[in-house]
Design an enzyme around this catalytic site. Structure first.
Site, PDB file in Angstrom:
ATOM      1  N   GLN A  39      87.693  -6.945  86.460  1.00 51.63           N
ATOM      2  CA  GLN A  39      88.607  -7.486  87.468  1.00 51.63           C
ATOM      3  C   GLN A  39      88.038  -7.256  88.865  1.00 51.63           C
ATOM      4  OE1 GLN A  39      91.383  -9.241  87.262  1.00 51.63           O
ATOM      5  NE2 GLN A  39      91.813  -9.165  85.065  1.00 51.63           N
ATOM      6  N   GLU A  67      87.331  -9.424  71.000  1.00 49.99           N
ATOM      7  CA  GLU A  67      86.555 -10.040  72.083  1.00 49.99           C
ATOM      8  C   GLU A  67      85.356 -10.735  71.438  1.00 49.99           C
ATOM      9  OE1 GLU A  67      86.308 -10.422  75.632  1.00 49.99           O
ATOM     10  OE2 GLU A  67      84.393 -11.279  75.010  1.00 49.99           O
ATOM     11  N   CYS A 126      95.105 -16.347  84.946  1.00 52.79           N
ATOM     12  CA  CYS A 126      94.500 -16.599  86.260  1.00 52.79           C
ATOM     13  C   CYS A 126      94.621 -18.074  86.602  1.00 52.79           C
ATOM     14  CB  CYS A 126      93.053 -16.130  86.285  1.00 52.79           C
ATOM     15  SG  CYS A 126      92.052 -16.817  84.980  1.00 52.79           S
TER      16      CYS A 126
HETATM   17  N1  SAH Z   1      91.157  -8.566  79.504  1.00 56.78           N
HETATM   18  C1  SAH Z   1      89.886  -8.380  80.153  1.00 56.78           C
HETATM   19  C2  SAH Z   1      88.979  -9.612  80.072  1.00 56.78           C
HETATM   20  C3  SAH Z   1      89.572 -10.910  80.526  1.00 56.78           C
HETATM   21  S1  SAH Z   1      88.397 -12.229  80.669  1.00 56.78           S
HETATM   22  C4  SAH Z   1      90.065  -7.904  81.579  1.00 56.78           C
HETATM   23  O1  SAH Z   1      91.103  -8.109  82.173  1.00 56.78           O
HETATM   24  O2  SAH Z   1      89.121  -7.333  82.129  1.00 56.78           O
HETATM   25  C5  SAH Z   1      88.606 -13.112  79.180  1.00 56.78           C
HETATM   26  C6  SAH Z   1      87.754 -12.595  78.044  1.00 56.78           C
HETATM   27  O3  SAH Z   1      88.129 -13.325  76.868  1.00 56.78           O
HETATM   28  C7  SAH Z   1      86.270 -12.793  78.204  1.00 56.78           C
HETATM   29  O4  SAH Z   1      85.633 -11.547  78.064  1.00 56.78           O
HETATM   30  C8  SAH Z   1      85.878 -13.748  77.051  1.00 56.78           C
HETATM   31  O5  SAH Z   1      84.612 -13.472  76.499  1.00 56.78           O
HETATM   32  C9  SAH Z   1      86.981 -13.499  76.033  1.00 56.78           C
HETATM   33  N2  SAH Z   1      87.285 -14.590  75.081  1.00 56.78           N
HETATM   34  C10 SAH Z   1      87.224 -15.925  75.307  1.00 56.78           C
HETATM   35  N3  SAH Z   1      87.645 -16.594  74.203  1.00 56.78           N
HETATM   36  C11 SAH Z   1      88.000 -15.673  73.259  1.00 56.78           C
HETATM   37  C12 SAH Z   1      88.510 -15.760  71.917  1.00 56.78           C
HETATM   38  N4  SAH Z   1      88.725 -16.933  71.339  1.00 56.78           N
HETATM   39  N5  SAH Z   1      88.783 -14.611  71.272  1.00 56.78           N
HETATM   40  C13 SAH Z   1      88.549 -13.402  71.857  1.00 56.78           C
HETATM   41  N6  SAH Z   1      88.071 -13.265  73.125  1.00 56.78           N
HETATM   42  C14 SAH Z   1      87.772 -14.391  73.821  1.00 56.78           C
END
Ligand code: SAH
Length: 449
Positions: free
Chosen positions: A280, A330, A405
């Site tokens: 973030q 993830e 977002c």
């Molecule tokens: N929750 C974390 C990351 C948010 S970004 C934080 O707030 O820091 C969104 C994340 O979702 C990314 O790391 C991306 O790789 C992952 N992502 C995208 N599609 C996905 C899916 N189908 N299943 C699991 N993760 C996924």
């Protein structure tokens, strides 16, 4: 309406991209840098069938909400396209985005909270990623003018931590002094394409990433050494991007000096961050965002929680102490490794992360008998997929906490959850990105009996 025509326009609204909106002979005109209530003389830059773009020539009547921006380039480049609006009104603008989307979806009964202000209105970003180009014979860093690849040189990035600006300028000067060629996009030649600098608010550690066309060049060793001597820089990395592409980062990272990770904190949880880790951006506002989500979800010590889209585990590890167990999913394997290491680092024993697609892993867990109480989702801008939404609803959690977002895709996804037996009463906007039109929002869906 024609290109180059100059018109007097009355601005009625702000688009979701923070452009002033006016109407002229049935055509919607988007005017860069104009505010609602203003009357402007504007030059038409581009005309399409039902809409056009224009640039202000003169403001005839100025909005009382307009403030003077120190550097015009901040608004021009889109680095801070709302900087000319008072901060209070920026917060109202963000709330209104959500209200409008709900109205369009015939969900007027949903409450929308006041936008939660960021503790810092400028200098809040913990990461900068800036293009490097040759301008008028000199290597420059800056930002691209909106909708172009013309570099506007900058030496103050305004929304970025000033300590990061200091390092960006120091690295720029080292590259100049050693005559390292900037990337030339047209000829696909040169060396340094982008600079990335990340700084931990908690520890002050700084990581510098040189994003380069080649993984080696004659001055590299010397340059890496000099960069590693800049105050607080503990990690110098080369990211190799040989492709002819607009994608910023290449696949491979090479550690040039110092350590491979820096340590940051969200609330009281520590995180190790690698060059490619998603983290973030607004370090001080993130714990408030998570606390809001935790409060709204009324978590208990009995709850089993899934952290879908978990990244390096920030949400799951922040809620772990409030619940019985956290399981994260993830798709990026490196992030999963980081998440599990971060759990260990903080001696959090009730959280674990696996690699895979959330929509595929959740049904397996359900089949294996896991009873899930709460699912947290925090997807990228495009939102959730239909497959994910169906899999999440089929898991039958009592609650789904949706951090977004992009409220447009959030509202779309919430409607689908409603069809699958979930309801929600409220959406809370949170300002993670002051001076920009970006809106973050949180909502809690509850399963109907
Ligand atoms: N929750 C974390 C990351 C948010 S970004 C934080 O707030 O820091 C969104 C994340 O979702 C990314 O790391 C991306 O790789 C992952 N992502 C995208 N599609 C996905 C899916 N189908 N299943 C699991 N993760 C996924």
């Amino acid at each position: 309406m024609q290109k180059n025509q100059v018109l007097e326009l009355e601005i009625e609204d702000l688009s979701y991209e923070a452009m002033g909106v006016a109407h002229y002979e049935g055509i919607t005109v988007f005017v860069n840098n104009a505010l609602p209530g203003e009357i402007v003389r504007a030059k038409i830059l581009k005309v399409k069938k039902s809409f056009a773009f224009a640039r202000i020539e003169a403001i005839i009547k100025e909005s009382p909400d307009r403030i003077t921006v120190k550097l015009n380039q901040w608004v021009q480049t889109g680095l801070a396209s709302l900087a000319h609006l008072t901060y209070d009104k920026q917060l109202d603008f963000k709330r209104k985005q959500v209200v409008n989307l709900l109205q369009k979806a015939h969900l007027d009964q949903i409450k929308v909270g006041q936008t939660v202000a960021s503790p810092e209105e400028t200098g809040y970003r913990n990461k900068a990623q800036v293009p490097v180009r040759r301008v008028k014979g000199q290597l420059e860093i800056g930002f691209f003018r909106k909708h172009s690849h013309d570099l506007v040189p900058l030496d103050n990035f305004f929304t970025t931590d000033p300590e990061i600006d200091r390092v960006l300028l120091a690295v720029r000067d080292i590259l100049r002094k050693n005559q390292v060629p900037a990337y030339d996009e047209l000829r696909h030649k040169g060396e340094v394409r982008y600079l990335e600098v990340r700084r931990s608010r908690a520890t002050g550690e700084i990581m510098v990433i040189l994003i380069c066309l080649h993984k080696d060049f004659p001055q590299l060793k010397k340059v890496a050494k000099e960069i590693s001597q800049i105050r607080d820089v503990v990690s110098v990395v080369l990211n190799h991007n040989p492709q002819k592409t607009n994608v910023i980062l290449g696949k491979k990272d090479y550690l040039l000096a110092g350590k491979a990770q820096i340590v940051d904190k969200i609330g009281d949880v520590e995180f190790r961050i690698s060059p490619k880790s998603f983290f973030q951006i607004n370090s001080l506002q993130t714990p408030r965002l998570y606390q809001l989500a935790i409060d709204k979800a009324n978590l208990t010590k009995e709850d089993v929680v899934i952290d879908a889209y978990s990244g390096i585990g920030t949400i799951g590890l922040s809620v772990a102490k409030h619940v019985k167990e956290v399981r994260g999913i993830e798709i990026i394997d490196d992030a999963v490794k980081d998440a599990n290491n971060n759990a260990k680092l903080n001696t959090i024993n009730n959280a674990s992360y696996v690699t895979g697609k959330a929509e595929e892993i959740m049904p397996q867990w359900a089949k294996d008998g896991l009873k899930t109480d709460v699912i947290f989702v925090d997807p990228p801008r495009k939102g959730l997929t239909e497959d994910f939404i169906k899999a999440a609803a089929a898991t039958e959690p009592k609650k789904i906490v949706y951090i977004s977002c992009n409220p447009a895709t959030q509202v779309r996804d919430l409607q689908m959850f409603m069809e699958l037996g979930y309801s929600f009463e409220e959406i809370d906007p949170v300002d993670m990105f002051p001076q920009t039109p970006h809106v973050e929002s949180v909502t809690v869906l509850e399963r109907q009996k």
